[in-house]
Design a protein around this motif. Structure first.
Motif, mmCIF file in Angstrom:
data_model
loop_
_atom_site.group_PDB
_atom_site.id
_atom_site.type_symbol
_atom_site.label_atom_id
_atom_site.label_comp_id
_atom_site.label_asym_id
_atom_site.label_seq_id
_atom_site.Cartn_x
_atom_site.Cartn_y
_atom_site.Cartn_z
ATOM 1 N N PRO A 7 28.571 38.337 20.523
ATOM 2 C CA PRO A 7 29.903 37.901 20.108
ATOM 3 C C PRO A 7 29.824 37.079 18.838
ATOM 4 C CG PRO A 7 29.151 36.632 21.996
ATOM 5 C CD PRO A 7 28.109 37.681 21.717
ATOM 6 N N SER A 11 34.996 31.488 21.897
ATOM 7 C CA SER A 11 35.662 31.880 23.131
ATOM 8 C C SER A 11 37.069 31.307 23.265
ATOM 9 C CB SER A 11 34.807 31.460 24.325
ATOM 10 O OG SER A 11 34.622 30.052 24.289
ATOM 11 N N LYS A 16 38.014 39.541 20.382
ATOM 12 C CA LYS A 16 36.603 39.768 20.660
ATOM 13 C C LYS A 16 35.977 40.481 19.469
ATOM 14 C CE LYS A 16 33.296 41.485 23.942
ATOM 15 N NZ LYS A 16 33.016 42.376 25.046
#
Length: 184
Positions: A7, A11, A16
């Motif tokens: 990633p 978050s 994403k």
């Protein structure tokens, strides 16, 4: 950069963004992405050029890029960039113990302006800083958007190489500790 998908965005967002090693089934996307980029860079969509000539010019550009990428002796990483599961870009970099050399970072036209390039560049700069390496790249002199992009991220000019500018980003802890010799 590791060989696994990783990633890029934090978050705290619903977006994403990941990069992963290129696979054989990514090749049609990468070829289309390069054709889109080269047509834009060469102004082929605005030129009065027939389709067969346009395709011939794009083929020559593709072969030149492939030849340039084949000649590097460093560790080579070829990745695709995914945004919410969709392929949106590609990246090629070379690295050794002293330097990361970004050879390509291309984001599709439809995904520019969304922070994908910024997130990728930030990730590469973080990796360079963590590994105590400089980050270098060539940028086409006519690509003023890219030049501005790199300047805003702290890159400095090392050398004018005719059609391209050779630029460098140095991690803050390394500033003043690395020498550059023209022709590197």
């Amino acid at each position: 950069m590791s060989d696994a998908s990783r990633p890029i965005a934090d978050s705290s967002t619903n977006v994403k963004l990941t990069s992963r090693p290129r696979r054989d089934d990514d090749l049609p996307f990468i070829e289309a992405l390069h054709a889109e980029f080269d047509a834009e860079r060469l102004l082929l969509d605005d030129a009065d050029v027939d389709e067969s000539m346009k395709q011939g010019l794009l083929h020559i550009q593709s072969k030149g890029r492939d030849a340039g990428h084949q000649n590097a002796e460093w560790d080579k990483k070829e990745c695709v960039i995914e945004f919410n599961g969709d392929l949106v870009g590609s990246m090629v970099l070379y690295q050794d113990t002293e330097e990361i050399r970004l050879a390509d970072l291309i984001i599709s036209q439809t995904h520019r302006g969304l922070g994908v390039g910024i997130a990728m560049m930030t990730s590469i700069q973080q990796e360079a800083a963590a590994s105590n390496r400089v980050l270098r790249l060539h940028v086409d002199k006519t690509n003023t958007d890219a030049i501005r992009f790199y300047e805003q991220r702290g890159f400095r000019l090392l050398e004018d190489r005719g059609r391209h500018l050779f630029v460098e980003w140095t991690p803050p802890d390394m500033t003043g500790k690395r020498l550059y010799f023209p022709g590197q």
